[in-house]
Design an enzyme around this catalytic site. Structure first.
Site, PDB file in Angstrom:
ATOM      1  N   LYS A  27      -1.835   4.517   5.244  1.00  0.00           N
ATOM      2  CA  LYS A  27      -2.190   4.632   3.831  1.00  0.00           C
ATOM      3  C   LYS A  27      -3.660   4.276   3.626  1.00  0.00           C
ATOM      4  CE  LYS A  27      -0.669   2.914  -0.729  1.00  0.00           C
ATOM      5  NZ  LYS A  27       0.307   2.054  -1.415  1.00  0.00           N
TER       6      LYS A  27
ATOM      7  N   SER B  44       2.308   4.083  -5.309  1.00  0.00           N
ATOM      8  CA  SER B  44       1.013   4.554  -4.864  1.00  0.00           C
ATOM      9  C   SER B  44       1.002   5.102  -3.441  1.00  0.00           C
ATOM     10  CB  SER B  44      -0.020   3.423  -4.973  1.00  0.00           C
ATOM     11  OG  SER B  44       0.312   2.340  -4.114  1.00  0.00           O
TER      12      SER B  44
ATOM     13  N   SER C 223       5.495   0.567  -4.979  1.00  0.00           N
ATOM     14  CA  SER C 223       4.761   1.653  -4.330  1.00  0.00           C
ATOM     15  C   SER C 223       5.324   2.120  -3.002  1.00  0.00           C
ATOM     16  CB  SER C 223       3.292   1.241  -4.141  1.00  0.00           C
ATOM     17  OG  SER C 223       2.655   1.124  -5.386  1.00  0.00           O
TER      18      SER C 223
END
Length: 499
Positions: free
Chosen positions: A74, A150, A174
């Protein structure tokens, strides 16, 4: 190996092929890279390709529990030395990390072949993945919809078959929200189990945790063994089970008492599909021998959401200031919503921030009381099916009015506007169930038990007491066996492309 064969294995399975010499890591890397080239134009899951890095890693002697398996990290807090961590922003794309974050180093030590970074909203501040720098990331199940946020890019990449598992993190949902949007398994570890070091000690007052998104429970369980090794430099140490987490997938859970609710803690609407998902999960759990009953932690969800946002906006102000200093950029170089959150955060007085954080203890005590009588809490993960792209986009009138207010530092004024209240409501109303586990530091997971009549994923959430990761994994594996999801794939992009 063909792509359909590649997608037929989880990460543990691929690592087994590599260890037995049945496939070479370079072949797996090429399959992942080719799949990325095929589907990423339609879903926009990656923010940075590190092809040469992946090629070099794939040529090394494979070692570790995931030796030779392709992997994406990520683009937020997961630093890889020599590459930028953009955090979803434009300015930070110019700043290269000088050292690996601890989770990235552990992924490398586990043998993963890291070849890119996945998209995220700016500073991970939304439950959707849309930025002016990288554009909108799209859900492989329906490219008119979001994969959540996210960790939206990671979810899209795994769901589309680029990699079997990808790096993620969770500060307000997230991991669980993107998992629910894309039909994946996602576990948020409890506070302190996975270190965020070395540059970060206790992110978001301990509300945030690193982890992964996967298609199988055993991948996440095996990964938790990799990530949960104690870090002597972490701010505190937590107890671990006396056996590996991977053993949980072969050991059925004891009969559990599970309380469920589908009422939004904000008092906002919950769709009929989300209610049905919880009711269906309750029926399934009863068929597996568990006791399931309607129950609620009895927490003031509206007050809790405001206390969460008070801390979140203060963090936004800090992160924006640090980013501007590191890149010599202006706040106007960032998304308008980032500027708004930071402006509101700068207007928060120190006593108000400390009082909001102190009330987190009230919610933690209330949830602990619930877990005194119930092993787990079951809720929807999402209050409605994945949102359409652009639904939470800042309206044009607001984009015209906000810049002058931001220039004069009118954070307190903005915080009282209908726009800001709408921004908070829009972000939380669709995902009102996930923040509780972050505030209380409890482990929680999304299990992909349901799909809507239109074929969209819609998972359910389980929240456990402190130290219940092993139990959660046991239950997830039991559900996975009773209602398998691994072989459910979204349509191919050519048949599901958005103009």
């Amino acid at each position: 190996m063909r792509f359909d064969e590649y997608r037929g294995y989880d990460a543990v399975g691929l690592a087994g092929l590599v260890s037995r010499g049945e496939v070479h890591p370079a072949e797996l890397f090429r399959l992942a890279l080719d799949r990325c080239a095929e589907v990423d134009p339609a879903i926009n899951a990656t923010s940075l390709l590190m092809e040469q890095n992946g090629k070099e890693l794939a040529e090394r002697e494979p070692a570790g529990p995931f030796g030779g398996v392709p992997f994406l990290i990520k683009d937020l807090n997961q630093d890889y030395a020599g590459y930028p961590t953009s955090a979803g922003t434009g300015p930070l794309r110019s700043v290269r990390a000088t050292a690996n974050s601890l989770v990235v180093q552990r992924w490398l030590d586990a043998g993963l072949v890291i070849f890119g970074k996945t998209t995220t909203p700016e500073f991970g501040s939304k439950a959707i993945t849309e930025t002016r720098t990288f554009g909108a990331t799209r859900n492989p199940w329906d490219t008119t919809r979001t994969p959540g946020g996210s960790s939206g890019g990671s979810a899209a990449a795994v769901a589309a078959g680029i990699v079997p598992m990808a790096g993620a993190s969770d500060g307000g949902g997230s991991i669980r929200i993107p998992a629910a949007c894309t039909g994946l398994f996602g576990l948020k570890p409890g506070r302190g189990l996975v270190s965020s070091g070395p540059l970060v000690g206790d992110p978001l007052f301990g509300a945030a945790s690193e982890g992964v998104l996967s298609r199988s429970v055993r991948d996440t369980a095996t990964m938790l063994d990799v990530l949960s090794v104690p870090d002597p430099g972490a701010p505190y140490q937590v107890s671990r089970p006396d056996r590996p987490y991977r053993d949980a997938v072969t050991e059925p859970p004891r009969r559990l008492r599970i309380g469920f609710t589908s009422e939004s803690p904000l008092g906002t609407k919950v769709s009929a599909e989300a209610v049905r998902a919880v009711e269906d999960a309750a029926t399934l759990l009863e068929s597996l021998g568990h006791t399931v009953e309607s129950a609620d932690p009895g927490i003031d969800g509206r007050r809790m959401s405001m206390d969460f946002m008070t801390v979140w906006t203060a963090q936004s102000a800090s992160r924006l200031a640090l980013a501007c200093r590191a890149t010599r950029s202006s706040p106007t170089d960032f998304d308008i919503d980032t500027q708004v959150l930071a402006a509101v955060g700068r207007a928060v007085a120190a006593p108000a921030l400390m009082q909001a954080h102190a009330r987190w203890n009230d919610y933690t005590r209330a949830l602990a009381g619930f877990h005194h009588t119930h092993d787990l809490l079951l809720t929807p993960t999402l209050a409605e099916p994945p949102l359409h792209i652009g639904r939470n986009r800042t309206p044009a009138p607001a984009r015209a009015v906000l810049p002058p207010l931001l220039r004069v530092g009118a954070g307190r004024i903005i915080a009282r506007t209908a726009y800001y209240r709408g921004l908070v409501t829009a972000n939380l109303a669709a995902v009102p169930f996930t923040q509780l586990a972050n505030i209380t530091g409890r482990p929680a997971m999304n299990v992909p038990t349901s799909w809507t009549p239109e074929g969209l994923p819609l998972g359910v959430q389980f929240v456990g007491p402190s130290g219940s990761e092993y139990l959660l994994l046991q239950l997830a594996a039991e559900i996975e066996s009773a209602r398998p999801w691994f072989d459910r794939h979204p349509p191919e992009p050519a048949r599901n492309r958005t103009p």
